[in-house]
Design a protein around this motif. Structure first.
Motif, PDB file in Angstrom:
ATOM      1  N   SER A  45      42.279  18.106  12.950  1.00  0.00           N
ATOM      2  CA  SER A  45      41.776  16.831  12.731  1.00  0.00           C
ATOM      3  C   SER A  45      40.362  16.543  13.379  1.00  0.00           C
ATOM      4  CB  SER A  45      42.675  15.726  12.612  1.00  0.00           C
ATOM      5  OG  SER A  45      42.879  15.428  14.128  1.00  0.00           O
ATOM      6  N   PHE A  46      39.647  15.546  13.068  1.00  0.00           N
ATOM      7  CA  PHE A  46      38.471  15.129  13.903  1.00  0.00           C
ATOM      8  C   PHE A  46      38.160  13.788  13.352  1.00  0.00           C
ATOM      9  CE2 PHE A  46      36.166  17.153  10.344  1.00  0.00           C
ATOM     10  CZ  PHE A  46      35.148  16.433  10.074  1.00  0.00           C
ATOM     11  N   GLU A  47      37.395  13.062  14.113  1.00  0.00           N
ATOM     12  CA  GLU A  47      36.864  11.686  14.012  1.00  0.00           C
ATOM     13  C   GLU A  47      35.424  11.454  14.122  1.00  0.00           C
ATOM     14  OE1 GLU A  47      37.863   7.007  14.457  1.00  0.00           O
ATOM     15  OE2 GLU A  47      39.019   8.460  15.637  1.00  0.00           O
ATOM     16  N   LEU A  48      34.847  10.868  13.360  1.00  0.00           N
ATOM     17  CA  LEU A  48      33.321  10.493  13.750  1.00  0.00           C
ATOM     18  C   LEU A  48      33.076   8.971  13.559  1.00  0.00           C
ATOM     19  CD1 LEU A  48      31.415  13.457  11.970  1.00  0.00           C
ATOM     20  CD2 LEU A  48      31.865  13.290  14.495  1.00  0.00           C
ATOM     21  N   ASN A  49      32.455   8.361  14.742  1.00  0.00           N
ATOM     22  CA  ASN A  49      32.459   6.784  14.662  1.00  0.00           C
ATOM     23  C   ASN A  49      31.177   6.154  15.187  1.00  0.00           C
ATOM     24  OD1 ASN A  49      32.305   7.572  17.593  1.00  0.00           O
ATOM     25  ND2 ASN A  49      34.380   6.686  18.028  1.00  0.00           N
ATOM     26  N   THR A  50      30.140   7.177  14.837  1.00  0.00           N
ATOM     27  CA  THR A  50      28.693   6.631  15.337  1.00  0.00           C
ATOM     28  C   THR A  50      27.716   6.873  14.095  1.00  0.00           C
ATOM     29  OG1 THR A  50      28.009   8.708  16.257  1.00  0.00           O
ATOM     30  CG2 THR A  50      29.005   7.029  17.849  1.00  0.00           C
ATOM     31  N   LEU A  51      28.068   6.443  12.813  1.00  0.00           N
ATOM     32  CA  LEU A  51      27.774   6.806  11.768  1.00  0.00           C
ATOM     33  C   LEU A  51      26.742   5.698  10.913  1.00  0.00           C
ATOM     34  CD1 LEU A  51      30.414   8.688  10.096  1.00  0.00           C
ATOM     35  CD2 LEU A  51      28.800   9.566  11.821  1.00  0.00           C
ATOM     36  N   VAL A  52      26.068   5.788   9.930  1.00  0.00           N
ATOM     37  CA  VAL A  52      25.546   4.809   9.451  1.00  0.00           C
ATOM     38  C   VAL A  52      25.846   4.159   8.121  1.00  0.00           C
ATOM     39  CG1 VAL A  52      23.202   4.419   7.904  1.00  0.00           C
ATOM     40  CG2 VAL A  52      23.222   6.303   9.945  1.00  0.00           C
ATOM     41  N   PRO A  53      25.936   2.867   8.107  1.00  0.00           N
ATOM     42  CA  PRO A  53      26.610   2.182   6.978  1.00  0.00           C
ATOM     43  C   PRO A  53      26.125   2.638   5.571  1.00  0.00           C
ATOM     44  CG  PRO A  53      26.290   0.884   8.723  1.00  0.00           C
ATOM     45  CD  PRO A  53      25.399   1.978   9.279  1.00  0.00           C
TER      46      PRO A  53
ATOM     47  N   GLY B 291      24.507  -0.391   4.325  1.00  0.00           N
ATOM     48  CA  GLY B 291      23.438   0.097   5.023  1.00  0.00           C
ATOM     49  C   GLY B 291      22.320  -0.794   5.516  1.00  0.00           C
ATOM     50  N   ALA B 292      22.379  -2.056   5.470  1.00  0.00           N
ATOM     51  CA  ALA B 292      21.645  -3.093   6.023  1.00  0.00           C
ATOM     52  C   ALA B 292      22.060  -3.253   7.433  1.00  0.00           C
ATOM     53  CB  ALA B 292      21.725  -4.562   5.207  1.00  0.00           C
ATOM     54  N   MET B 293      21.321  -3.070   8.560  1.00  0.00           N
ATOM     55  CA  MET B 293      21.807  -2.978   9.813  1.00  0.00           C
ATOM     56  C   MET B 293      20.697  -4.026  10.509  1.00  0.00           C
ATOM     57  SD  MET B 293      22.237   1.080  10.653  1.00  0.00           S
ATOM     58  CE  MET B 293      20.885   1.679   9.457  1.00  0.00           C
ATOM     59  N   THR B 294      20.934  -5.314  10.725  1.00  0.00           N
ATOM     60  CA  THR B 294      20.242  -6.269  11.289  1.00  0.00           C
ATOM     61  C   THR B 294      20.807  -7.096  12.452  1.00  0.00           C
ATOM     62  OG1 THR B 294      20.955  -7.997   9.693  1.00  0.00           O
ATOM     63  CG2 THR B 294      19.004  -6.660   9.093  1.00  0.00           C
ATOM     64  N   PHE B 295      20.343  -7.597  13.172  1.00  0.00           N
ATOM     65  CA  PHE B 295      20.625  -8.269  14.456  1.00  0.00           C
ATOM     66  C   PHE B 295      20.025  -9.752  14.700  1.00  0.00           C
ATOM     67  CE2 PHE B 295      20.681  -3.525  14.563  1.00  0.00           C
ATOM     68  CZ  PHE B 295      21.995  -3.501  15.026  1.00  0.00           C
TER      69      PHE B 295
END
Length: 491
Positions: free
Chosen positions: A85-93, A124-128
């Motif tokens: 198994s593996f997990e990725l957790n720093t991805l793009v919405p 995919g909208a990434m705002t702050f």
């Protein structure tokens, strides 16, 4: 017979081809192992996990993940693992990732690859939303920081600052800022622990600026790839705010009453005596003080100077109020100031200064006190310090020493270094308070008590004309990177 031999040769050729080696897919390959049967779980806007049953004969596995996009593909991961198994957790919405998994045995990767695509959730909208605040630090000063709310709480992001007239360079500044910290050997987990990589609604580290001017905070989503840490979104910006370095003598508009109240004072250092009799500067100190109005409102009385080290702390230090026509009001502190007579010794608040010039024909640097006798011969040095409100929220006062240079010499003069009581005995000898040098040295920072105790205030929006009118002209310096304009006060 010829037909049988031909078929046999063809079979041998096919077998040879099946065992042939190539360099794709992470190394030498063989077709002897089945492709893993991978399933995807826990798909969020920035993560997913992949699992598969063990493949018979495999001693490890290789997985490769690629982000597909209009501007090309980005390799996110390419790893050999003994896990299933593996997990990725720093991805793009809202992004699509190609996933390939193959079994390995004895260092050889199978040619039978599992292949599928996974699309993260979100739009995919990434705002702050970024709000500049300021708060008290343990070093005794008030620094700006960014309170940031991401559009997606799962996002990882980076917060920086940039001059308000250079925001077109915001993405480059963030990329350079990240590169600077990774060049120091810091990895993703180090940066996350230090608070430089943020997730969810959070406060950034404090920002210590090197100059003064109008800045904005900026935040952008980030993720990991095989190339390092990538900026994933266009930066969002806060409103413009004014900031200045602690050692910048910049005045702000203030009324008389803005100086009154309870304050916490931090000194730049402490002059101390060494066993050999010389004087050196050591760590500063912090103590509470109170500023009250004089009856004529032409000045102030400051009590508490020096804290427990000053047995005359309850005797007020006089601050002379200077009202300016433009509203940038301030005060000065003149010396000496009489305190009391005690057992034949006359005590005064005096200005301790560093003299640089000639003594008996030799270049010299001396540390001494400006007392009543010197006041007769060098009256100009009586004006020892100047103070003023030093931020737009009017919660900080800075006190700086005056510097005097003799225009008739090659730079001979004095810099006013500290404020401390000095005694003079009946026979004219100096008497040191507590028997040694303990003078708290400038510059002095006074922070309003409620702020020092934890009150957090939003920084005014300097794009607003009323707020902008309360500070000096912004600096004209054009910076090219974050490292030129600020450091962070790390937690």
């Amino acid at each position: 017979m010829k037909k049988i031999l031909f078929c046999a040769a063809l079979a041998l050729f096919a077998a040879a081809c099946s065992d042939s080696e190539d360099t794709t897919g992470g190394g030498t390959q063989t077709s002897g192992l089945k492709a893993p049967e991978v399933t995807f779980e826990n798909i969020t806007s920035v993560s997913f996990s992949a699992t598969w049953p063990a493949v018979k004969g495999a001693d490890e596995y290789r997985y490769e993940v690629t982000l597909t996009g209009d501007e090309g593909n980005t390799a996110i991961a390419a790893t050999n693992t003994t896990e299933t198994s593996f997990e990725l957790n720093t991805l793009v919405p809202g992004a699509t990732y190609e996933v390939r998994v193959a079994a390995r045995a004895d260092g050889v990767t199978s040619k039978n690859w599992f292949y599928s695509e996974v699309t993260t959730s979100g739009t995919g909208a990434m705002t702050f939303t970024i709000t500049p605040y300021e708060k008290y630090s343990e070093d005794g000063y008030v620094y700006p920081y960014a309170h940031t709310v991401p559009s997606d709480n799962d996002l990882y992001y980076w917060v920086g600052a940039i001059p308000s007239d250079q925001t077109e360079d915001a993405a480059d500044w963030i990329a350079q800022d990240i590169e600077y910290y990774t060049s120091l050997g810091l990895q993703w987990d180090d940066l996350l622990e230090a608070g430089l990589i943020c997730q969810g609604e959070t406060d950034s580290p404090l920002f210590k600026f090197v100059d003064y001017g109008d800045f904005v905070f900026m935040a952008a989503a980030i993720g990991k790839s095989l190339s390092g840490i990538e900026v994933l979104s266009e930066p969002s910006l806060s409103h413009s705010f004014w900031t200045e370095a602690p050692d910048q003598p910049v005045r702000h508009a203030a009324d008389y009453d803005d100086f009154l109240g309870e304050w916490v004072l931090t000194t730049a250092g402490t002059m101390t005596s060494t066993p050999s009799g010389s004087v050196s500067e050591t760590e500063g100190s912090t103590f509470p003080v109170t500023i009250k109005a004089t009856s004529d409102r032409n000045g102030f009385e400051l009590t508490g100077w020096g804290g427990d080290k000053n047995r005359f702390a309850s005797h007020p230090l006089r601050l002379d109020y200077i009202a300016e026509s433009d509203g940038y009001n301030r005060f000065s502190i003149s010396f000496p100031q009489q305190i009391t007579e005690e057992d034949g010794t006359s005590w005064e608040y005096v200005s301790w200064f560093i003299f640089y010039g000639s003594v008996d024909g030799q270049e010299a640097i001396q540390y001494s006190a400006y007392d009543s006798d010197m006041a007769q011969s060098v009256p100009a040095w009586a004006l020892g310090f100047k103070g003023y409100v030093a931020n737009l929220n009017q919660t900080v006062i800075k006190i700086f020493g005056e510097e005097y240079t003799d225009p008739n010499t090659s730079g001979e003069g004095a810099y006013m270094k500290g404020i401390w009581p000095l005694g003079v005995s009946s026979d004219g000898e100096y008497v040191m308070l507590n028997g040694t040098n303990e003078e708290p040295t400038a510059c002095y920072y006074l922070v309003r008590k409620d702020v020092a105790e934890g009150l957090v205030l939003e920084l005014p929006d300097t794009s607003n004309a009323a707020a902008a009118a309360k500070h000096a002209t912004p600096a004209s310096t054009r910076y090219t990177s974050a490292q030129q304009s600020y450091t962070r006060v790390m937690r």
